[in-house]
Design a protein around this motif. Sequence first.
Motif, short mmCIF file in Angstrom:
data_model
loop_
_atom_site.label_atom_id
_atom_site.label_comp_id
_atom_site.label_asym_id
_atom_site.label_seq_id
_atom_site.Cartn_x
_atom_site.Cartn_y
_atom_site.Cartn_z
N VAL A 50 50.91 50.67 36.25
CA VAL A 50 51.67 51.41 35.25
C VAL A 50 50.66 52.19 34.43
O VAL A 50 49.82 51.60 33.74
CB VAL A 50 52.51 50.46 34.36
CG1 VAL A 50 53.22 51.24 33.26
CG2 VAL A 50 53.51 49.68 35.20
N ALA A 51 50.71 53.50 34.55
CA ALA A 51 49.78 54.38 33.82
C ALA A 51 50.52 54.99 32.64
O ALA A 51 51.62 55.51 32.78
CB ALA A 51 49.27 55.47 34.75
N VAL A 52 49.91 54.91 31.47
CA VAL A 52 50.49 55.45 30.24
C VAL A 52 50.14 56.93 30.14
O VAL A 52 48.98 57.31 30.33
CB VAL A 52 49.99 54.67 29.00
CG1 VAL A 52 50.57 55.24 27.72
CG2 VAL A 52 50.33 53.19 29.14
N THR A 53 51.13 57.75 29.83
CA THR A 53 50.90 59.19 29.67
C THR A 53 50.28 59.46 28.30
O THR A 53 50.21 58.56 27.46
CB THR A 53 52.23 59.96 29.77
OG1 THR A 53 53.07 59.57 28.67
CG2 THR A 53 52.94 59.72 31.10
N GLU A 54 49.85 60.70 28.09
CA GLU A 54 49.31 61.07 26.77
C GLU A 54 50.35 60.84 25.68
O GLU A 54 50.05 60.30 24.62
CB GLU A 54 48.88 62.54 26.78
CG GLU A 54 47.38 62.73 26.75
CD GLU A 54 46.97 64.18 26.75
OE1 GLU A 54 47.08 64.82 25.68
OE2 GLU A 54 46.56 64.67 27.82
N VAL A 74 52.72 57.36 21.28
CA VAL A 74 53.83 56.49 20.87
C VAL A 74 53.33 55.05 20.67
O VAL A 74 53.73 54.38 19.72
CB VAL A 74 55.00 56.54 21.89
CG1 VAL A 74 56.03 55.46 21.62
CG2 VAL A 74 55.66 57.92 21.86
N ALA A 75 52.43 54.59 21.55
CA ALA A 75 51.89 53.24 21.43
C ALA A 75 51.12 53.06 20.13
O ALA A 75 51.16 52.00 19.49
CB ALA A 75 50.99 52.92 22.63
N LYS A 76 50.40 54.11 19.73
CA LYS A 76 49.65 54.07 18.48
C LYS A 76 50.63 53.88 17.31
O LYS A 76 50.42 53.04 16.43
CB LYS A 76 48.89 55.38 18.32
CG LYS A 76 47.72 55.36 17.39
CD LYS A 76 47.02 56.66 17.61
CE LYS A 76 45.97 57.17 16.89
NZ LYS A 76 45.45 58.44 17.25
N ARG A 77 51.71 54.65 17.35
CA ARG A 77 52.74 54.57 16.30
C ARG A 77 53.45 53.21 16.34
O ARG A 77 53.69 52.59 15.31
CB ARG A 77 53.74 55.72 16.49
CG ARG A 77 54.87 55.75 15.51
CD ARG A 77 54.43 56.25 14.13
NE ARG A 77 55.45 56.01 13.13
CZ ARG A 77 55.39 55.06 12.21
NH1 ARG A 77 54.33 54.27 12.11
NH2 ARG A 77 56.36 54.88 11.34
#
Length: 162
Positions: free
Chosen positions: A96-100, A105-108
């Motif tokens: 599972v690769a996280v997009t930019e 969104v993960a930071k938030r």
Amino acid sequence: MSAMAPTRTESDLSFLLDHTSHVLRTRMAAALAEIGLTARMHCVLVHALEAERTQIQLAEIGDMDKTTMVVTVDALEKAGLAERRPSSTDRRARIVAVTEKGAEVAKRSQQIVDGVHRAALQSLPDKDREALLHALNLLVTGHLATPVATPRAARRARENTK
């Protein structure tokens, strides 16, 4: 002669932990819903950003069954936050690769999660906060570190993400 209920001799630790955990999960779910995420989606994004991981590895980390994991990754893909890709080390495995956009969104979402935890902890006086965290860490690494094998798996409280 009517039977009398037995007298409790200890604090109801199960209730205290279950109740606080349940309410914390509902607050977390509400806070993350404001940015269109579930706690499971947050968990997958964060752990997929830490290292290249397969759906199976992420499911284990997030304590999700295979079906729940598939639904969660489908939702992340649909939102453009993550995608399934072949592993860079094992072409047969899919990661599972996280997009930019997903990384943003993960930071938030991590700020939101930290904020929910902070609010709960800051509702306690400093000395009690430190004592609670210390005591819970002792339980998690000591007496309550590993579940006991039971004939039937004990039901774990799972959050409702619908």
